[in-house]
Design a protein around this motif. Structure first.
Motif, PDB file in Angstrom:
ATOM      1  N   PRO A 103       0.995  -1.329  -0.061  1.00 16.40           N
ATOM      2  CA  PRO A 103       0.131  -0.210   0.062  1.00 16.40           C
ATOM      3  C   PRO A 103       1.008   1.210  -0.119  1.00 16.40           C
ATOM      4  CG  PRO A 103      -0.097  -0.972   2.228  1.00 16.40           C
ATOM      5  CD  PRO A 103       0.528  -1.916   1.199  1.00 16.40           C
ATOM      6  N   LEU A 115       1.292   5.443   0.826  1.00 18.52           N
ATOM      7  CA  LEU A 115       1.118   6.703   1.621  1.00 18.52           C
ATOM      8  C   LEU A 115       0.937   7.940   0.687  1.00 18.52           C
ATOM      9  CD1 LEU A 115       0.273   8.440   4.301  1.00 18.52           C
ATOM     10  CD2 LEU A 115       2.769   8.338   4.881  1.00 18.52           C
ATOM     11  N   GLN A 137       4.143  10.834  -2.568  1.00 17.40           N
ATOM     12  CA  GLN A 137       3.641   9.473  -2.170  1.00 17.40           C
ATOM     13  C   GLN A 137       4.727   8.503  -2.153  1.00 17.40           C
ATOM     14  OE1 GLN A 137       0.843   8.843  -5.845  1.00 17.40           O
ATOM     15  NE2 GLN A 137       2.038   7.121  -6.165  1.00 17.40           N
ATOM     16  N   ALA A 182       3.658   2.878   2.113  1.00 18.60           N
ATOM     17  CA  ALA A 182       3.103   3.103   3.431  1.00 18.60           C
ATOM     18  C   ALA A 182       3.983   2.534   4.570  1.00 18.60           C
ATOM     19  CB  ALA A 182       1.765   2.910   3.536  1.00 18.60           C
ATOM     20  N   TRP A 195       2.379   5.345  11.814  1.00 20.64           N
ATOM     21  CA  TRP A 195       2.451   6.681  11.374  1.00 20.64           C
ATOM     22  C   TRP A 195       1.699   7.510  12.385  1.00 20.64           C
ATOM     23  CZ3 TRP A 195       0.362   3.363   7.833  1.00 20.64           C
ATOM     24  CH2 TRP A 195      -0.984   3.380   7.806  1.00 20.64           C
ATOM     25  N   THR A 235      -0.386  11.268  12.445  1.00 19.53           N
ATOM     26  CA  THR A 235      -1.349  11.646  11.617  1.00 19.53           C
ATOM     27  C   THR A 235      -1.334  13.116  11.171  1.00 19.53           C
ATOM     28  OG1 THR A 235      -3.010  12.181  13.178  1.00 19.53           O
ATOM     29  CG2 THR A 235      -3.101  10.147  12.244  1.00 19.53           C
ATOM     30  N   LYS A 258      -3.719   9.984   2.879  1.00 18.88           N
ATOM     31  CA  LYS A 258      -4.449   8.542   2.997  1.00 18.88           C
ATOM     32  C   LYS A 258      -3.662   7.665   2.378  1.00 18.88           C
ATOM     33  CE  LYS A 258      -5.574  10.074  -1.922  1.00 18.88           C
ATOM     34  NZ  LYS A 258      -6.777  10.335  -2.593  1.00 18.88           N
ATOM     35  N   VAL A 259      -4.243   6.187   2.875  1.00 21.10           N
ATOM     36  CA  VAL A 259      -3.318   5.074   2.564  1.00 21.10           C
ATOM     37  C   VAL A 259      -4.104   4.573   1.457  1.00 21.10           C
ATOM     38  CG1 VAL A 259      -2.758   2.751   3.448  1.00 21.10           C
ATOM     39  CG2 VAL A 259      -2.445   4.644   4.757  1.00 21.10           C
ATOM     40  N   ARG A 260      -3.419   4.278   0.309  1.00 16.85           N
ATOM     41  CA  ARG A 260      -3.936   3.813  -0.933  1.00 16.85           C
ATOM     42  C   ARG A 260      -3.834   2.057  -1.272  1.00 16.85           C
ATOM     43  NH1 ARG A 260      -4.243   7.022  -6.152  1.00 16.85           N
ATOM     44  NH2 ARG A 260      -6.200   8.082  -4.974  1.00 16.85           N
ATOM     45  N   TYR A 261      -4.795   1.512  -1.071  1.00 21.48           N
ATOM     46  CA  TYR A 261      -4.587  -0.102  -1.667  1.00 21.48           C
ATOM     47  C   TYR A 261      -5.061  -0.209  -3.002  1.00 21.48           C
ATOM     48  CZ  TYR A 261      -4.877  -0.087   3.513  1.00 21.48           C
ATOM     49  OH  TYR A 261      -4.760  -0.141   4.893  1.00 21.48           O
ATOM     50  N   ASP A 283      -9.121   3.828  -0.889  1.00 21.38           N
ATOM     51  CA  ASP A 283      -8.544   4.868  -0.205  1.00 21.38           C
ATOM     52  C   ASP A 283      -8.807   5.099   1.295  1.00 21.38           C
ATOM     53  OD1 ASP A 283      -6.447   5.797  -2.226  1.00 21.38           O
ATOM     54  OD2 ASP A 283      -8.235   7.173  -2.877  1.00 21.38           O
TER      55      ASP A 283
END
Length: 213
Positions: free
Chosen positions: A30, A32, A51, A54, A58, A60, A113-116, A128
């Protein structure tokens, strides 16, 4: 940015999710994403983005998130136009990640956001999970090189928000979802799910008993 013959246009559809679906765990890497909006008005926006992979844990805050990306980050600047029928002008160019990090550090309106990324059927989907003020928002998108028609919509999609400007990142940067999440959930319970019906035939995966609609 589209890599088809359409040039600087993107073709995507976006959906609201109640939670991160189990399928997201199939992504071994994933990403970040931390992005700041330098301008946003009437559907037009200019953003910068960092980006990278991730981290396992972390903070925020924007500054801590930028630092957590380290030397593996990639920097971009993007100009966007208003979206119509699942199509939006988007021109993206690479920038020095050190410069992007300094811009983000000096910008008030930031989205993290964390993106998969997962492959479902014939389409690649992104999921997201938003952080900080936009938590607990979860959105999914599917993008193609041309209009996203005759889409098979996964069961984890609660409703479509492709044409709801409140779920554009530039809006979320100025109006974090956390401040209006409960109002939106009540709205969704009252009005029920909706899906764009002008882009061919929507097909829906069957939902299992007890799942959110």
């Amino acid at each position: 940015m589209s890599e088809s013959g359409f040039g600087d246009f993107e073709f995507e559809r976006k959906f609201f999710l109640h939670e991160v679906p189990a399928v997201a765990t199939s992504d071994p890497s994933p990403m970040l994403i931390v992005q700041a909006y330098l301008f946003a008005s009437d559907g037009y926006a200019v953003r910068v983005r960092l980006q990278g992979p991730a981290p396992g844990e972390w903070d925020t805050t924007a500054g801590a998130l930028v630092e957590s990306l380290g030397d593996d980050a990639m920097g971009t600047m993007t100009a966007k136009g208003p979206a119509t029928g699942g199509t939006r002008y988007e021109a993206e160019r690479s920038l020095d990640p050190l410069v992007v990090g300094q811009i983000i550090a000096r910008t008030e309106h930031v989205v993290a956001k964390v993106r998969y990324s997962v492959w479902l059927g014939e389409d690649g989907w992104i999921i997201d999970r938003f952080l900080a003020g936009n938590a607990p928002l979860v959105l999914s998108e599917v993008e193609r090189g041309g209009p996203v028609t005759d889409l098979v919509i996964p069961q984890f999609c609660a409703t479509e928000v492709s044409e709801d400007d409140r779920f554009r990142n530039e809006f979320l940067a100025h109006h974090p979802f956390g401040a209006w999440a409960e109002d939106y959930r009540r709205e969704l319970d009252l009005l029920g799910p909706t899906f764009v019906d002008t882009l061919g035939h929507n097909q829906f995966e069957a939902r299992r008993a007890g799942e959110h609609l």
